[in-house]
Design a protein around this motif. Structure first.
Motif, PDB file in Angstrom:
ATOM      1  N   TYR A   1       0.887  -1.169   0.008  1.00  8.55           N
ATOM      2  CA  TYR A   1      -0.057  -0.062  -0.089  1.00  8.55           C
ATOM      3  C   TYR A   1       0.831   1.257  -0.134  1.00  8.55           C
ATOM      4  CZ  TYR A   1      -4.549  -2.579   0.828  1.00  8.55           C
ATOM      5  OH  TYR A   1      -5.312  -3.340   0.560  1.00  8.55           O
ATOM      6  N   THR A   2       0.213   2.278   0.267  1.00  8.21           N
ATOM      7  CA  THR A   2       1.109   3.685   0.000  1.00  8.21           C
ATOM      8  C   THR A   2       1.410   4.370   1.319  1.00  8.21           C
ATOM      9  OG1 THR A   2      -1.067   4.865  -0.017  1.00  8.21           O
ATOM     10  CG2 THR A   2      -0.009   4.342  -2.196  1.00  8.21           C
ATOM     11  N   GLY A   3       1.050   3.693   2.416  1.00  8.71           N
ATOM     12  CA  GLY A   3       1.054   4.381   3.628  1.00  8.71           C
ATOM     13  C   GLY A   3       2.418   4.376   4.572  1.00  8.71           C
ATOM     14  N   PRO A   4       2.392   5.071   5.460  1.00  9.19           N
ATOM     15  CA  PRO A   4       3.813   5.187   5.947  1.00  9.19           C
ATOM     16  C   PRO A   4       4.475   3.895   6.765  1.00  9.19           C
ATOM     17  CG  PRO A   4       1.918   6.197   7.388  1.00  9.19           C
ATOM     18  CD  PRO A   4       1.574   5.803   6.248  1.00  9.19           C
ATOM     19  N   TYR A   5       3.746   3.131   7.196  1.00  2.03           N
ATOM     20  CA  TYR A   5       4.179   1.582   7.491  1.00  2.03           C
ATOM     21  C   TYR A   5       3.943   0.555   6.611  1.00  2.03           C
ATOM     22  CZ  TYR A   5       4.356   4.109  12.241  1.00  2.03           C
ATOM     23  OH  TYR A   5       4.935   5.013  13.063  1.00  2.03           O
ATOM     24  N   VAL A   6       4.624  -0.419   6.759  1.00  2.00           N
ATOM     25  CA  VAL A   6       4.828  -1.674   6.122  1.00  2.00           C
ATOM     26  C   VAL A   6       5.021  -2.643   6.748  1.00  2.00           C
ATOM     27  CG1 VAL A   6       5.839  -0.749   3.601  1.00  2.00           C
ATOM     28  CG2 VAL A   6       7.219  -1.669   5.588  1.00  2.00           C
ATOM     29  N   LEU A   7       4.437  -4.036   6.370  1.00  2.00           N
ATOM     30  CA  LEU A   7       4.262  -5.134   7.325  1.00  2.00           C
ATOM     31  C   LEU A   7       5.773  -5.628   7.621  1.00  2.00           C
ATOM     32  CD1 LEU A   7       2.281  -7.010   8.808  1.00  2.00           C
ATOM     33  CD2 LEU A   7       2.619  -8.643   6.744  1.00  2.00           C
ATOM     34  N   ASP A   8       6.099  -5.782   8.844  1.00  2.00           N
ATOM     35  CA  ASP A   8       7.646  -6.401   9.293  1.00  2.00           C
ATOM     36  C   ASP A   8       7.320  -7.685   9.293  1.00  2.00           C
ATOM     37  OD1 ASP A   8      10.059  -6.072   9.931  1.00  2.00           O
ATOM     38  OD2 ASP A   8       9.326  -6.406  12.098  1.00  2.00           O
ATOM     39  N   ARG A   9       6.201  -8.053  10.274  1.00  2.00           N
ATOM     40  CA  ARG A   9       5.951  -9.573  10.357  1.00  2.00           C
ATOM     41  C   ARG A   9       4.714  -9.694  11.333  1.00  2.00           C
ATOM     42  NH1 ARG A   9      10.564  -9.763  15.215  1.00  2.00           N
ATOM     43  NH2 ARG A   9      11.066  -7.958  14.117  1.00  2.00           N
ATOM     44  N   VAL A  10       4.137 -10.975  11.024  1.00  2.00           N
ATOM     45  CA  VAL A  10       2.813 -11.225  11.807  1.00  2.00           C
ATOM     46  C   VAL A  10       3.367 -12.432  12.822  1.00  2.00           C
ATOM     47  CG1 VAL A  10       1.374 -10.493  10.054  1.00  2.00           C
ATOM     48  CG2 VAL A  10       2.219 -12.832  10.158  1.00  2.00           C
ATOM     49  N   ILE A  11       2.968 -12.459  14.147  1.00  2.00           N
ATOM     50  CA  ILE A  11       3.244 -13.553  15.047  1.00  2.00           C
ATOM     51  C   ILE A  11       1.740 -14.191  15.484  1.00  2.00           C
ATOM     52  CG2 ILE A  11       4.486 -14.226  16.903  1.00  2.00           C
ATOM     53  CD1 ILE A  11       6.364 -11.591  16.653  1.00  2.00           C
ATOM     54  N   PRO A  12       1.261 -14.997  14.772  1.00  2.00           N
ATOM     55  CA  PRO A  12      -0.069 -15.561  14.729  1.00  2.00           C
ATOM     56  C   PRO A  12      -0.273 -15.986  16.287  1.00  2.00           C
ATOM     57  CG  PRO A  12       0.563 -16.261  12.888  1.00  2.00           C
ATOM     58  CD  PRO A  12       1.757 -15.830  13.429  1.00  2.00           C
ATOM     59  N   ALA A  13       0.826 -16.780  16.881  1.00  2.00           N
ATOM     60  CA  ALA A  13       0.699 -17.321  18.239  1.00  2.00           C
ATOM     61  C   ALA A  13       0.994 -16.094  19.682  1.00  2.00           C
ATOM     62  CB  ALA A  13       1.976 -18.201  18.518  1.00  2.00           C
ATOM     63  N   GLN A  14       1.061 -15.034  18.786  1.00  2.00           N
ATOM     64  CA  GLN A  14       0.920 -13.772  19.867  1.00  2.00           C
ATOM     65  C   GLN A  14      -0.199 -12.935  19.550  1.00  2.00           C
ATOM     66  OE1 GLN A  14       3.071 -13.518  22.182  1.00  2.00           O
ATOM     67  NE2 GLN A  14       4.910 -14.754  21.766  1.00  2.00           N
ATOM     68  N   PHE A  15      -0.956 -13.095  18.305  1.00  2.00           N
ATOM     69  CA  PHE A  15      -1.834 -12.357  17.908  1.00  2.00           C
ATOM     70  C   PHE A  15      -1.712 -11.185  17.696  1.00  2.00           C
ATOM     71  CE2 PHE A  15      -4.190 -15.449  20.960  1.00  2.00           C
ATOM     72  CZ  PHE A  15      -4.761 -16.227  20.086  1.00  2.00           C
ATOM     73  N   MET A  16      -0.532 -10.919  16.815  1.00  2.00           N
ATOM     74  CA  MET A  16       0.136  -9.625  16.844  1.00  2.00           C
ATOM     75  C   MET A  16       0.750  -9.225  15.200  1.00  2.00           C
ATOM     76  SD  MET A  16       3.921  -8.871  18.644  1.00  2.00           S
ATOM     77  CE  MET A  16       3.307  -8.787  20.289  1.00  2.00           C
ATOM     78  N   PHE A  17       0.272  -8.110  15.021  1.00  2.00           N
ATOM     79  CA  PHE A  17       1.052  -7.646  13.791  1.00  2.00           C
ATOM     80  C   PHE A  17       1.917  -6.606  14.029  1.00  2.00           C
ATOM     81  CE2 PHE A  17      -3.440  -8.617  12.673  1.00  2.00           C
ATOM     82  CZ  PHE A  17      -3.153  -9.268  11.123  1.00  2.00           C
ATOM     83  N   VAL A  18       3.184  -6.518  13.423  1.00  2.00           N
ATOM     84  CA  VAL A  18       4.376  -5.958  13.679  1.00  2.00           C
ATOM     85  C   VAL A  18       4.433  -4.915  12.177  1.00  2.00           C
ATOM     86  CG1 VAL A  18       6.713  -5.539  14.422  1.00  2.00           C
ATOM     87  CG2 VAL A  18       5.281  -7.447  15.172  1.00  2.00           C
ATOM     88  N   TRP A  19       4.332  -3.870  12.335  1.00  2.00           N
ATOM     89  CA  TRP A  19       4.438  -2.811  11.066  1.00  2.00           C
ATOM     90  C   TRP A  19       5.891  -1.882  11.476  1.00  2.00           C
ATOM     91  CZ3 TRP A  19       0.774  -3.559   7.304  1.00  2.00           C
ATOM     92  CH2 TRP A  19      -0.412  -4.408   7.585  1.00  2.00           C
ATOM     93  N   LYS A  20       6.424  -1.721  10.324  1.00  2.00           N
ATOM     94  CA  LYS A  20       7.570  -0.892  10.667  1.00  2.00           C
ATOM     95  C   LYS A  20       7.787   0.314   9.675  1.00  2.00           C
ATOM     96  CE  LYS A  20      10.286  -3.493   7.272  1.00  2.00           C
ATOM     97  NZ  LYS A  20      11.179  -4.605   7.323  1.00  2.00           N
ATOM     98  N   LYS A  21       8.322   1.257   9.861  1.00  2.00           N
ATOM     99  CA  LYS A  21       8.153   2.530   9.056  1.00  2.00           C
ATOM    100  C   LYS A  21       8.690   2.176   7.747  1.00  2.00           C
ATOM    101  CE  LYS A  21       9.158   6.698  10.192  1.00  2.00           C
ATOM    102  NZ  LYS A  21       9.718   7.901  10.657  1.00  2.00           N
ATOM    103  N   ASN A  22       8.090   2.863   6.690  1.00  2.00           N
ATOM    104  CA  ASN A  22       8.345   2.754   5.214  1.00  2.00           C
ATOM    105  C   ASN A  22       9.332   3.804   5.088  1.00  2.00           C
ATOM    106  OD1 ASN A  22       8.909   2.774   2.586  1.00  2.00           O
ATOM    107  ND2 ASN A  22       6.692   3.087   2.139  1.00  2.00           N
ATOM    108  N   PRO A  23      10.630   3.657   5.018  1.00  2.00           N
ATOM    109  CA  PRO A  23      11.779   4.760   4.804  1.00  2.00           C
ATOM    110  C   PRO A  23      11.362   5.619   3.632  1.00  2.00           C
ATOM    111  CG  PRO A  23      12.773   2.686   4.233  1.00  2.00           C
ATOM    112  CD  PRO A  23      11.103   2.312   4.829  1.00  2.00           C
ATOM    113  N   ASN A  24      10.806   5.077   2.416  1.00  2.00           N
ATOM    114  CA  ASN A  24      10.421   5.930   1.214  1.00  2.00           C
ATOM    115  C   ASN A  24       9.044   6.402   1.149  1.00  2.00           C
ATOM    116  OD1 ASN A  24      13.096   5.263   0.499  1.00  2.00           O
ATOM    117  ND2 ASN A  24      12.368   2.919   0.033  1.00  2.00           N
TER     118      ASN A  24
END
Lengths: 365, 613
Positions: free
Chosen positions: B241-264
């Protein structure tokens, strides 16, 4: 050489010795094989009946899950396809095998299960198959509840035997009273206390999650240690209550057998107490508990809804809770199928191997 | 010497069996394979995840009461959602194809325009503006010229045109309903201009590109990623997508989405969020959540798992807490089944009578917490909706608690008091079936109970039914009820959208599901006066000066018909934690809708500053 008269002991039915002798000329008519065949046949019929009953149970709940999903997503603002909802509902009813009569749906479900070996797409996580999300949750539940159940059973049976044997001691009375008290407390109540005292107030154990997210999820000592540490709190609540329950049950069995002749005889022979307890008392007491354990292990596969939610544990109980909220037939039926399958299979296995544990039980004599 | 024959005793056999079983069990109990965000087989076209923004982050301070996240706490925003369950799919076009609020639209997916309801403005974002031809049959969209997808490809009018075509051709996809009845064709006049021809005049077609309530009906995806995929099964993992964050990883066993900043990130000069990481994870139960909040382990808890009572409980002792009210878009309402086959609720007099039995002041103070004001209209009292208010008309139809008036209104339709002390209509006792989706004891249920108590006083019997999930939807859509204590959303960008629900063309008879070809006329109203003005509003520019009288006519017609009676504004308290981040919306500076689960939250992310300075 005398030929022993074969008898299937499970029913102790009267039988015609000559007819049996005649049948033994055929290997397939051996009474043990016949017993196995009858037992396996009964197992298959029970399995089919249970699966069918589960199917009917879920499908007779009023309401269409696809309608409900679309409307609930619309109400949350997540799904905007109001205009052609009829087409959309029809499309997904087809995908989820919800078209036609109940019989059509049943045929679709059984074909999916027996031919495709799939539970069908999960409404919770479309288009994934329900088996995928079940398999994702299964190891956590088995690890937590399976091990807890085994530990609780083993400790409870041993403690119960000791308490029964030492029934006149003050310590046994105290421990029995404690077990009686805690056996009436729901595990989730204890879990709450453990969470707040050990998890938050004393902060000695992690209060939630299955492992530390800092640790990479792979086979390593670090990961195993993290899983064990995180499982301690939820497991403690299950194990402690389980120990109390198994203890009371075993103690009751032991107390009932203390007046038996063979025990008096063993004592009269001057056998050491340790030997009497382990070889005479425990061996008799643990057998009925073994059957109960097999059933308990089967229900491990249901998960523990409250426990898993309280500790944010990614197991089957939590999945079951989510699936029922949206009436995700395929996931619900998948979890129930696994439970039914495991319970029945455990009972079958116990039936078939019980003679190995109990010398009094024989398939033939 | 010959070896003795090997004999296996029963005990040895049993032990071996037990050992084998234990080994199997423990083996199976092992953890599942690490969750991967790699595309599944058959998704060869899926792009590679963006490169990490920096070296692998140092682990956060471990410990039983730490935040339990895989990124440095001081660089991470942590938000909660009540349920997160879809970790391997980001397809926005199929039901449950994505977990929308797991960060996807609070940081990754952007929209052409955003409605800022608190400020009453429209924010141009991926879109720079829109215009219609005079007959409202052609719409021109201007797009931001410098916008790019997270994989570096430019965001162009081709993407918008491709999505519109996709939704026109695939009626089963989410968003197609708003396209189908109106879209004739769409074309790219140039890389940043989209020309849309409509099948008829529609001055509201651009609404589908505005993130209003929650998000917008049409979600734009990159053509270059999707064009060779089956939209029904494509998982779009990882999402682009175009937003300021991109997906870093998902951790289903932790019910967690981790997004990191898109440097560009293309819009960095305007909005550059300070948190390097954005984590959305599933909330714990209330009490545990409150403990986590006090330890600074959550920045933005969800309202479902951190309710008013829990917020109040720690508010006085925990200083790093901001608490502000959020008005739900949908006031709590009493819905009436207006079908002609319903002898009483089909009459406006009876609907007003029942409305007069609602003690709105008391409901707002006693039942709803935090206290919420009575609702005078059928929309949230946001600044953006102030322009639709018409006090002169509203004063003529006040929603006052008046049991005497209610009794008089029942009398006026012939529902008079019988000898038994109960009202009768055509020789039958007056009874109503009240449905609610709220569990027994929940607030909408209590509102229903307060109505029951009041109705009893004037000889009217109301029986309440609480149903949830599919059984509720079944009864609700089929009209298997007289009254419904719930809510009916509709006013997103103007009240014309709400009146559209009640148009006769959307009517379906009782027993059929009110999921027709238009909005769901679940109350089954057929009111010629409201119908006429609603249809005029459909083709009137809501922002034009000429629309004001029409809106007032519609309001008056609605008051007269009263198919749904507003009860109270729906206030939810939202808390933020200032331990690590500041810059949150506050009561004094409500610069944005504070709802953490809305797409608009991206602007809150963009406003956060590190608390340490």
């Amino acid at each position: 050489m005398a030929i022993a008269t074969p008898v299937a002991i499970v029913e102790d039915a009267a039988f015609d010795a000559e007819a049996l002798l005649a049948r033994r000329r055929h290997w397939w008519a051996h009474p043990v094989l016949l017993y196995y065949a009858r037992r396996v046949g009964l197992y298959l019929v029970t399995l089919w009946g249970s699966i069918t009953a589960a199917f009917l149970f879920f499908h007779l709940i009023p309401g269409n899950p696809i309608d409900a999903l679309i409307v609930s997503l619309q109400l949350q603002g997540q799904y905007t396809n109001q205009g052609n909802s009829q087409e959309l509902v029809a499309y997904y009813k087809e995908v989820f095998g919800l078209n036609g009569t109940l019989w059509d749906q049943y045929a679709h479900y059984m074909r999916q299960l027996l031919v495709d070996h799939q539970f069908g797409p999960a409404l919770l996580n479309y288009p994934n198959d329900a088996s995928l999300i079940i398999l994702r949750a299964l190891p956590w539940t088995m690890g937590l509840l399976g091990v807890s159940t085994l530990v609780g059973w083993l400790s409870g049976v041993l403690l119960g035997t000791l308490l029964g044997w030492l029934r006149h001691s003050a310590l046994a009375d105290v421990v029995t009273s404690i077990a009686l008290f805690f056996s009436h407390i729901p595990y989730y109540f204890l879990a709450l206390y453990l969470l707040f005292f050990l998890g938050y107030r004393l902060a000695v154990l992690p209060p939630n999650n299955a492992y530390d997210p800092i640790v990479e999820q792979r086979f390593s000592l670090e990961f195993a240690a993290s899983v064990l540490t995180h499982a301690t709190l939820p497991a403690l609540s299950v194990i402690f209550i389980a120990i109390c329950n198994w203890t009371l049950g075993t103690r009751m069995l032991v107390v009932a057998m203390l007046g038996e002749d063979y025990l008096q005889f063993a004592e009269a022979k001057g056998l050491p107490t340790r030997q009497i307890v382990t070889r005479y008392v425990l061996r008799n007491a643990w057998l009925p508990q073994l059957t109960a354990l097999s059933i308990s292990l089967g229900f491990v596969f249901n998960g523990q809804v409250l426990l898993e939610q309280l500790f944010r544990y990614p197991g089957l109980g939590y999945l079951l809770f989510q699936a029922q909220a949206v009436l995700d037939y395929d996931t619900l039926q998948g979890i129930v199928f696994i439970t039914i399958f495991v319970v029945l299979t455990m009972l079958l296995v116990i039936d078939l191997i019980l003679p190995l544990f109990d010398p009094r039980v024989k398939l033939v004599r | 010497m010959m070896d003795a024959p090997i004999r296996v005793t029963r005990r040895q056999f049993t032990l071996s069996l037990a050992f084998a079983a234990a080994s199997t069990l423990l083996g199976a109990c092992g953890p599942s394979a690490p969750s991967a965000q790699a595309p599944a087989a058959g998704e060869a076209g899926a792009p590679k995840p963006a490169a990490p923004t920096s070296a692998a982050p140092a682990a956060t301070a471990a410990g039983p009461t730490s935040a339990q996240i895989p990124t440095p706490r001081g660089q991470t925003f942590i938000g909660d959602r009540p349920t997160l369950r879809i970790f391997d799919s980001f397809n926005p076009y199929v039901p449950n194809g994505e977990d929308t609020a797991g960060g996807i639209h609070q940081g990754a997916r952007e929209y052409l325009f955003y409605a800022n309801f608190e400020q009453g403005t429209i924010i141009n974002h991926l879109g720079k503006g829109w215009s219609y031809n005079p007959s409202f049959t052609e719409l021109t969209l201007d797009l931001a010229p410098n916008a790019t997808w997270s994989d570096g490809q430019p965001f162009t009018s081709d993407d918008v045109v491709w999505v519109l075509s996709l939704l026109k051709e695939n009626t089963q996809l989410n968003g197609s309903s708003v396209i189908q009845p109106w879209l004739d064709s769409a074309s790219a006049a140039d890389p940043h201009t989209v020309k849309i021809k409509l099948l008829g005049p529609n001055p509201r077609f651009h609404y589908i590109f505005i993130a209003g309530i929650y998000d917008s009906p049409v979600r734009i995806v990159p053509k270059h990623v999707w064009q060779n995929q089956d939209p029904n099964t494509f998982k779009f993992n990882p999402p682009v997508y175009t937003g300021p964050y991109v997906l870093d990883r998902v951790i289903p066993a932790q019910f967690m989405f981790v997004w990191k900043k898109n440097p560009n990130y293309w819009n960095k000069s305007v909005m550059d969020p300070q948190p390097q990481y954005m984590i959305w994870r599933q909330a714990l139960p209330m009490d545990a959540n409150a403990e986590e909040f006090q330890r600074g382990n959550i920045d933005a808890p969800g309202i479902d798992n951190f309710d008013y009572q829990h917020q109040q409980a720690i508010r006085s002792s925990y200083k790093n807490m901001i608490m502000i009210p959020f008005l739900d878009p949908c006031p709590r309402q009493l819905l009436f089944n207006c079908d002609a086959s319903k002898p009483l609720t089909s009459k406006p007099e009876v609907r007003w009578a029942l409305s007069s039995l609602l003690n709105r002041e008391q409901i707002g103070k006693v039942i709803w917490q935090p206290p919420s004001p009575p609702a005078d209209y059928w929309w949230a009292a946001w600044k953006a909706n102030d322009r639709w208010v018409a006090p002169d008309i509203q004063k003529q139809y006040p929603f006052t608690y008046d049991p005497k008036k209610a009794g008089d209104l029942f009398n006026s339709v012939g529902a008079t008091m019988g000898s038994s002390g109960l009202r009768e209509f055509n020789g039958q006792p007056v009874t109503f079936d009240l449905l609610t989706p709220a569990p027994i004891g929940a607030r909408e249920y209590q509102i229903g109970q307060s109505l029951i108590d009041e109705a009893k006083k004037i000889g009217v019997t109301i029986n309440i039914r609480s149903l949830q999930g599919p059984p509720y939807t079944d009864a609700y859509l089929q009209g298997n009820w007289d009254l419904d204590s719930a809510w009916l959303c509709g006013v997103a960008l103007d009240p014309g959208q709400y009146y559209q629900i009640f148009e006769t063309q959307n009517y379906v008879s009782l027993g059929q599901r009110a999921l027709g070809t238009g909005p769901n006329n679940v109350v089954r109203l057929k009111d010629p006066a409201l119908d006429e003005v609603a249809r005029k509003l459909d083709v009137t520019d809501p922002s034009g000066a000429s629309s004001k009288p029409l809106f007032e006519q519609a309001m008056e017609a609605y008051f007269k018909a009263l198919p749904v009676a507003p009860i109270i504004q729906t206030t939810y308290p939202i808390s933020y934690n200032t331990t690590y981040w500041t810059g949150w919306p506050t009561a004094d500076n409500l610069y944005n809708v504070p709802a953490t689960w809305w797409a608009h939250f991206v602007f809150v992310m963009g406003s956060l500053k590190a608390a340490s300075g």
